[in-house]
Design an enzyme around this catalytic site. Structure first.
Site, PDB file in Angstrom:
ATOM      1  N   LYS A  10       0.829  -1.205   0.000  1.00 40.94           N
ATOM      2  CA  LYS A  10       0.000   0.000   0.000  1.00 40.94           C
ATOM      3  C   LYS A  10       0.870   1.266   0.000  1.00 40.94           C
ATOM      4  CE  LYS A  10      -3.849  -2.241   2.530  1.00 40.94           C
ATOM      5  NZ  LYS A  10      -4.595  -2.232   3.831  1.00 40.94           N
ATOM      6  N   TYR A  50     -12.031  -2.844  -3.042  1.00 44.23           N
ATOM      7  CA  TYR A  50     -12.743  -2.849  -1.749  1.00 44.23           C
ATOM      8  C   TYR A  50     -14.233  -2.866  -2.056  1.00 44.23           C
ATOM      9  CZ  TYR A  50      -8.360  -2.036   0.733  1.00 44.23           C
ATOM     10  OH  TYR A  50      -7.094  -2.161   1.253  1.00 44.23           O
ATOM     11  N   ASN A 127      -1.566  -0.304   7.358  1.00 46.40           N
ATOM     12  CA  ASN A 127      -0.943  -1.587   7.730  1.00 46.40           C
ATOM     13  C   ASN A 127      -0.091  -2.169   6.606  1.00 46.40           C
ATOM     14  OD1 ASN A 127      -2.999  -2.313   6.062  1.00 46.40           O
ATOM     15  ND2 ASN A 127      -4.143  -3.498   7.559  1.00 46.40           N
ATOM     16  N   HIS A 130      -1.810  -5.217   1.491  1.00 47.50           N
ATOM     17  CA  HIS A 130      -3.035  -5.997   1.387  1.00 47.50           C
ATOM     18  C   HIS A 130      -2.640  -7.404   0.962  1.00 47.50           C
ATOM     19  CE1 HIS A 130      -6.932  -7.459   0.063  1.00 47.50           C
ATOM     20  NE2 HIS A 130      -6.321  -7.893  -1.021  1.00 47.50           N
ATOM     21  N   GLU A 141      -9.535 -10.989  -7.075  1.00 42.92           N
ATOM     22  CA  GLU A 141      -8.591  -9.866  -7.030  1.00 42.92           C
ATOM     23  C   GLU A 141      -7.502  -9.991  -8.097  1.00 42.92           C
ATOM     24  OE1 GLU A 141      -9.169  -8.905  -2.265  1.00 42.92           O
ATOM     25  OE2 GLU A 141      -7.268  -9.738  -2.960  1.00 42.92           O
TER      26      GLU A 141
HETATM   27  P1  ADP Z   1      -7.135  -7.319   5.936  1.00 37.28           P
HETATM   28  O1  ADP Z   1      -6.373  -6.199   5.278  1.00 37.28           O
HETATM   29  O2  ADP Z   1      -6.326  -7.938   7.061  1.00 37.28           O
HETATM   30  O3  ADP Z   1      -7.672  -8.328   4.978  1.00 37.28           O
HETATM   31  P2  ADP Z   1      -9.875  -6.295   6.072  1.00 37.28           P
HETATM   32  O4  ADP Z   1     -10.052  -6.863   4.701  1.00 37.28           O
HETATM   33  O5  ADP Z   1     -10.866  -6.662   7.110  1.00 37.28           O
HETATM   34  O6  ADP Z   1      -8.422  -6.649   6.640  1.00 37.28           O
HETATM   35  O7  ADP Z   1      -9.859  -4.710   5.994  1.00 37.28           O
HETATM   36  C1  ADP Z   1      -9.272  -4.083   4.930  1.00 37.28           C
HETATM   37  C2  ADP Z   1      -8.459  -2.924   5.421  1.00 37.28           C
HETATM   38  O8  ADP Z   1      -9.314  -1.998   6.068  1.00 37.28           O
HETATM   39  C3  ADP Z   1      -7.419  -3.215   6.461  1.00 37.28           C
HETATM   40  O9  ADP Z   1      -6.228  -3.668   5.879  1.00 37.28           O
HETATM   41  C4  ADP Z   1      -7.251  -1.870   7.145  1.00 37.28           C
HETATM   42  O10 ADP Z   1      -6.315  -1.062   6.447  1.00 37.28           O
HETATM   43  C5  ADP Z   1      -8.605  -1.239   7.019  1.00 37.28           C
HETATM   44  N1  ADP Z   1      -9.451  -1.264   8.214  1.00 37.28           N
HETATM   45  C6  ADP Z   1      -9.974  -2.355   8.805  1.00 37.28           C
HETATM   46  N2  ADP Z   1     -10.698  -2.018   9.858  1.00 37.28           N
HETATM   47  C7  ADP Z   1     -10.664  -0.671   9.932  1.00 37.28           C
HETATM   48  C8  ADP Z   1     -11.225   0.286  10.845  1.00 37.28           C
HETATM   49  N3  ADP Z   1     -11.963  -0.068  11.865  1.00 37.28           N
HETATM   50  N4  ADP Z   1     -10.984   1.592  10.603  1.00 37.28           N
HETATM   51  C9  ADP Z   1     -10.240   1.969   9.552  1.00 37.28           C
HETATM   52  N5  ADP Z   1      -9.687   1.114   8.652  1.00 37.28           N
HETATM   53  C10 ADP Z   1      -9.871  -0.193   8.861  1.00 37.28           C
HETATM   54 MG    MG Z   2      -9.150  -8.226   3.504  1.00 35.26          MG
END
Ligand code: ADP
Ligand code: MG
Length: 164
Positions: A10, A50, A127, A130, A141
């Site tokens: 990212k 997303y 984080n 992805h 994807e």
């Molecule tokens: P992952 O990236 O581990 O697959 P998710 O698909 O559940 O997690 O969420 C996608 C992304 O959304 C996460 O990588 C994170 O950057 C962001 N995210 C998740 N929860 C929150 C939240 N409560 N507030 C803001 N951003 C969030």
């Molecule tokens: Mg995810």
């Protein structure tokens, strides 16, 4: 089962110059790069990545923040191949919220953001990368980010140890 999965470094990962280190973690585990490119995606494309599933899981507001986050700068998209690659890559990536990600994982080693901080300050959870969450997600994807022509078939030296 041999699988392919999608990783996207990212904008925070690219801007912190961590793309190389992140890719290294996967290469070190013997996962094979079969596609890779740098792209700066727009909001329409980000909404295809997303999908509404994110809205169901985290709400409309979080989806909007995610679209803002992933379009903030260029990203590095990578398709990795390996045995049960989806799960292997998630394991190396670590938990969604860096504060909960174990040391030794990419998110655990290179970030420390908490979910609470993100919610209190109304910001996205940066984080670094992805990684596809399931086999179904990986399939959809990869098809979204890469054309057939951009995916390559070749042998790594490492494969001699995996398939013999
Ligand atoms: P992952 O990236 O581990 O697959 P998710 O698909 O559940 O997690 O969420 C996608 C992304 O959304 C996460 O990588 C994170 O950057 C962001 N995210 C998740 N929860 C929150 C939240 N409560 N507030 C803001 N951003 C969030
Ligand atoms: Mg995810």
């Amino acid at each position: 089962m041999l699988e392919k999965t999608l990783v996207v470094v990212k904008p925070d990962g690219v801007q912190r110059s961590l793309a190389g280190k992140i890719i290294q973690r996967f290469e070190d585990a013997g996962l094979k790069i079969v596609g890779m490119k740098m792209v700066w995606i727009g909001k329409e494309f980000a909404k295809k990545h997303y999908t509404e599933d994110i809205e169901k899981r985290h709400g409309e507001k979080v989806r909007g923040m995610l679209v803002g986050y992933i379009t903030r700068g260029p990203v590095v998209a990578i398709v990795l191949e390996g045995i049960e690659a989806v799960e292997a890559v998630r394991k190396i990536t670590g938990s969604t919220y860096p504060s909960a990600a174990a040391p030794g994982t990419i998110r655990g080693d290179f970030a420390h953001m908490t979910k609470e901080h993100a919610i209190t300050n109304d910001q996205d959870v940066q984080n670094l990368l992805h990684a596809s969450g399931s086999k179904e997600e990986a399939k959809a994807e990869i098809a979204l980010w890469f054309s057939e022509k951009e995916l390559h078939s070749y042998k790594t030296v490492h494969e001699a140890h995996v398939f013999h």
